[in-house]
Design an enzyme around this catalytic site. Structure first.
Site, short mmCIF file in Angstrom:
data_model
loop_
_atom_site.label_atom_id
_atom_site.label_comp_id
_atom_site.label_asym_id
_atom_site.label_seq_id
_atom_site.Cartn_x
_atom_site.Cartn_y
_atom_site.Cartn_z
N ASP A 164 72.92 55.11 60.33
CA ASP A 164 72.10 54.19 59.90
C ASP A 164 71.60 53.31 60.31
O ASP A 164 72.03 52.85 61.42
CB ASP A 164 72.31 53.71 58.27
N ASP B 296 64.13 52.56 51.17
CA ASP B 296 65.16 52.03 50.49
C ASP B 296 64.54 52.57 48.38
O ASP B 296 65.54 51.81 48.14
CB ASP B 296 66.36 51.60 50.27
C1 DGJ Z 1 70.53 51.46 54.09
C2 DGJ Z 1 69.90 53.04 54.06
O1 DGJ Z 1 68.77 53.34 53.31
C3 DGJ Z 1 71.05 53.72 52.20
O2 DGJ Z 1 70.73 54.15 52.78
C4 DGJ Z 1 72.95 53.08 52.53
O3 DGJ Z 1 72.74 54.21 53.50
C5 DGJ Z 1 73.00 52.19 52.78
N1 DGJ Z 1 72.44 51.04 54.01
C6 DGJ Z 1 74.65 51.64 53.07
O4 DGJ Z 1 75.30 51.21 53.70
#
Ligand code: DGJ
Length: 728
Positions: A475, A545
């Site tokens: 990430d 997201d």
């Molecule tokens: C952002 C990501 O897009 C989510 O899927 C998740 O992993 C969060 N970060 C965790 O902090």
């Protein structure tokens, strides 16, 4: 042979799948662009050379007789600054004397079977390659242009390498990867803009005289404007017309520009963003620029997308995984966020046992002191207070259910409240005596520094080597501020954004490439770093997201303009949707998530037997169509940006099977009839369609179409599968 040099006309012909790229060396030594488009003969193309409108144009030194041959506006293969080419330059060099002039003339060329790699940056694999050596008339500044073509993708890959062959230090104020000329201006510019939760939304605007430009100044390709641009003939549609697509294999600050020139032609150029960029190029040094893919199709925007998909799948995405079935995950993030116990995680995993979901992914919150997003980043050791028994216990349990285990990292980040920041505050990006900006309450690691990269590699590889981890989600949740490294001299600070990319690729080499048996997925606070360079390492990237099915139709539609379905990680999540609050049927969420590398992300611990059975059925259906998602040709059949409908048809390369998923946004008491003309099938084959329990000719479903019955309600999907039958 794909690349040919006709010494009589001094013309290079580069033939890829269905395309020809041609340029000549003119009598002054300039590489002059002639053509890129549908395959043509290797003819003398000089009849197309002509002069358009100019304005107080300069003549080539020593050639002041007037006419075409002294006109400086002929479309050189690389535009440069200071000698009468007033188009957007691809390169500007600051020479030792302070002058900024370049004039790059043909020196020699090579045609090689084995495509040279870019030093420290990802690039396309394979393909016959032309290397054109250009040299400045005066200053010993040189440039190599690389061109690669493929017999299985309608693209050309291009890049430039700048060489300081002099004995003085020079500075590159601009060092783009390419410039490219088109014979017309009748184009629309298509780009993918966005933000968190609405990444890669399609925008189409007319080009004009002057520059239309997209860029990133964020040290990341970003959610705001993807490093992709298409030029579509103004009349081009999804299925018809000339379309050129430009996709930069780069993850840091970039620029892509389209310029309408007063002579009636168009210039496209771009590469590393020259805003906040200055590269010190010592005597004898080379500067390699990222590669760009230029796709061409006469079959509209859809054809351009299929050309890019072929190129990325066949020659860029890690071949170990590019075309192979993907893990189907259950990820705990939306199920628990930071608030989990080992028992809770176990119950989420247990609930999907036997459904076909094969990988449990533990997301953020397992390490350091990390109960919220305010602490812990950089402390990549397990928090055994929270995760009793450590990773060992949860992995043992997940494996005992017959599932693989995956883990989340955010390696490029550091929290102020972390042991590593307390020990090494200088590891965080910052400027002396200036407060740092927070974003998501965190700072960024200065990965332009070797010692910082060494730290990340050591701690991450330790976790990966000591545990049975078969999947990693990488990430990246903020963009940089205070572009500065404590470790670099003042005159090199404007190298920062590119050095960040080089640091990132080195990290990928040392962690991703060094652990080839681990499946890596990219992520960036949703899909904010979704670019071809990331795909070189990670076969799939978390798309957004925003997992709401309705919003996803728009996001996945836009993303598919440049990227194959298999690159998009798409999860089924719960309702009301956490991002939009919207309710949509489970079938719809699955049907839309199944148009990518699918997975699940919700608290399954409360699953009823019926929900488990439904999930099992969905996973089976997905596995049945997965080959199409991985390797099929995409035909976008309805556009959610301009209609109440969304539809994708994916067809196998041999046209023996296909699947069509269609979606209707809003229902009504009086629904309109919706014909779906299926694209991409073989008109002469007959197809069995189990959902209708009938066999129909390809020509019938392609020309008459199917009439979708969505039933009552909003956000409804229908799916049809097509299997060619022998008696076609
Ligand atoms: C952002 C990501 O897009 C989510 O899927 C998740 O992993 C969060 N970060 C965790 O902090």
């Amino acid at each position: 042979m794909a690349i040919l040099f006709d010494s009589r006309t001094k013309t290079f012909f580069l033939d890829g799948k269905g395309v020809t790229y041609a340029f000549m060396i003119n009598k002054f030594g300039y590489a002059e662009h002639l053509y890129y488009g549908k395959t043509i003969g290797h003819d003398d193309l000089s009849h197309t050379r002509t002069r358009g409108a100019g304005s107080r144009d300069a003549t080539i030194p020593g050639n002041d007789e007037g006419g075409l041959n002294v006109y400086h506006y002929f479309p050189t293969e690389l535009s440069f600054f200071g000698t009468g080419d007033y188009r957007e330059p691809a390169v500007e060099v600051l020479n030792g004397s302070g002058d900024r002039l370049t004039e790059l003339l043909y020196d020699s060329h090579e045609i090689v079977d084995e495509k040279p790699k870019i030093n420290g940056m990802p690039s396309m694999r394979d393909g016959e390659t032309l290397i054109l050596h250009l040299k400045d008339r005066v200053t010993s500044f040189a440039c190599d242009l690389y061109y690669t073509v493929y017999d299985d993708a309608s693209v050309i890959a291009r890049r430039a390498v700048y060489i300081n062959a002099s004995d003085e230090t020079k500075k590159l104020n601009r060092a783009y990867s390419f410039s490219f000329s088109l014979p017309d201006q009748h184009y629309d510019v298509i780009s993918l803009y966005g933000a968190w939760g609405k990444e890669r939304t399609t925008e189409r605007i007319p080009m004009h005289h002057g520059v239309v430009s997209i860029d990133s100044k964020r040290c990341a390709s970003s959610a705001v404007l993807n490093p992709f641009m298409a030029l579509a003939d103004r009349d081009a549609t999804e299925e018809h017309g000339d379309v050129y697509g430009f996709n930069l294999i780069y993850s840091s600050s970039y620029a892509l520009k389209t310029e309408g020139i007063n002579d009636g032609r168009t210039l496209v150029t771009g590469g590393i963003n020259d805003f906040d960029f200055c590269w010190v190029l010592g005597a004898g040094e080379r500067f390699e620029t990222p590669e760009v893919l230029i796709a061409y199709s006469s079959e509209g925007i859809g054809g351009m997308s299929r050309a890019l998909h072929d190129a990325l799948r066949n020659h860029l995405i890690n071949p170990r995984y590019a075309k192979k079935p993907r893990p189907i995950v259950i990820n705990n993030w939306e199920g628990t966020y930071f608030n989990f116990t080992v028992d809770k995680l176990k119950s989420i995993a247990k609930a999907v046992e036997g459904t076909g979901i094969d990988t449990f992914v533990l997301d953020d919150g397992w390490f350091g002191k990390r109960d919220s997003d305010r602490s812990g980043l950089g402390d990549w050791f397990v928090n055994t207070d929270k995760l009793e028994g450590g990773l060992t216990e949860i992995i043992r349990y997940v494996n005992s259910l017959g599932m693989k285990f995956g883990l989340w990292f955010e390696p490029e980040m550091i929290s102020e409240d972390s042991d590593i920041f307390r020990a090494h505050p200088e590891y965080a990006v910052g400027v002396p005596n200036r407060p740092r900006c927070y974003s998501r309450h965190q700072y960024m690691m200065d990965i332009t520094r070797k010692e910082v990269r060494d730290y990340i590699v050591e701690v991450m590889n330790k976790v990966l080597h000591e545990n049975n981890i078969e999947y990693v989600k990488w990430d990246y949740n903020r963009n940089i501020t205070e572009f500065f490294s404590f470790a670099r001299e003042p005159e090199r600070q404007a190298e920062y954004a590119h050095r960040y990319a080089l640091g990132l690729y080195e990290l990928f080499d040392r962690i991703v490439e060094a652990n080839p048996e681990i499946f890596f997925e990219g992520c960036s606070g949703g899909g904010a770093r979704f670019d071809p360079a990331i795909l070189y390492y990670f076969p799939q990237i978390w798309t957004s997201d925003n997992s709401d099915a309705e919003d996803r139709t728009v996001i996945q539609y836009g993303t598919s303009l440049a990227y194959p379905l298999s690159a998009m990680s798409c999860h089924v999540s719960e309702v009301p949707n956490h991002q939009t609050g919207r309710m949509s049927p489970l079938k719809t969420r699955a049907d839309i998530a199944h148009l990518g590398a699918t997975g699940y992300e919700l608290d399954t611990s409360g699953f009823t037997d019926a929900m488990r059975a439904e999930t099992k059925k969905q996973v089976e259906e997905y596995r049945e169509m997965e080959e199409l998602i991985l390797n099929g040709d995409l035909y976008r059949t309805a556009d959610p940006n301009s209609s109440n409908f969304f539809a994708f048809t994916v067809v196998s390369k041999d046209k023996s099977s296909a699947v069509l998923t269609a979606y209707r946004r809003l229902g009504s008491t009086n629904n309109e009839v919706r014909y779906l003309k299926v694209r991409g099938l073989d008109e002469n084959k007959a197809y069995y369609i189990p959902e209708l329990n009938r066999t129909l000719k390809g020509s019938t479903v392609m020309n008459l179409g199917l009439v979708a019955n969505f039933g009552r309600g909003d956000y409804m999907t229908v799916k049809y599968t097509f299997k060619a039958v022998d008696n076609g």
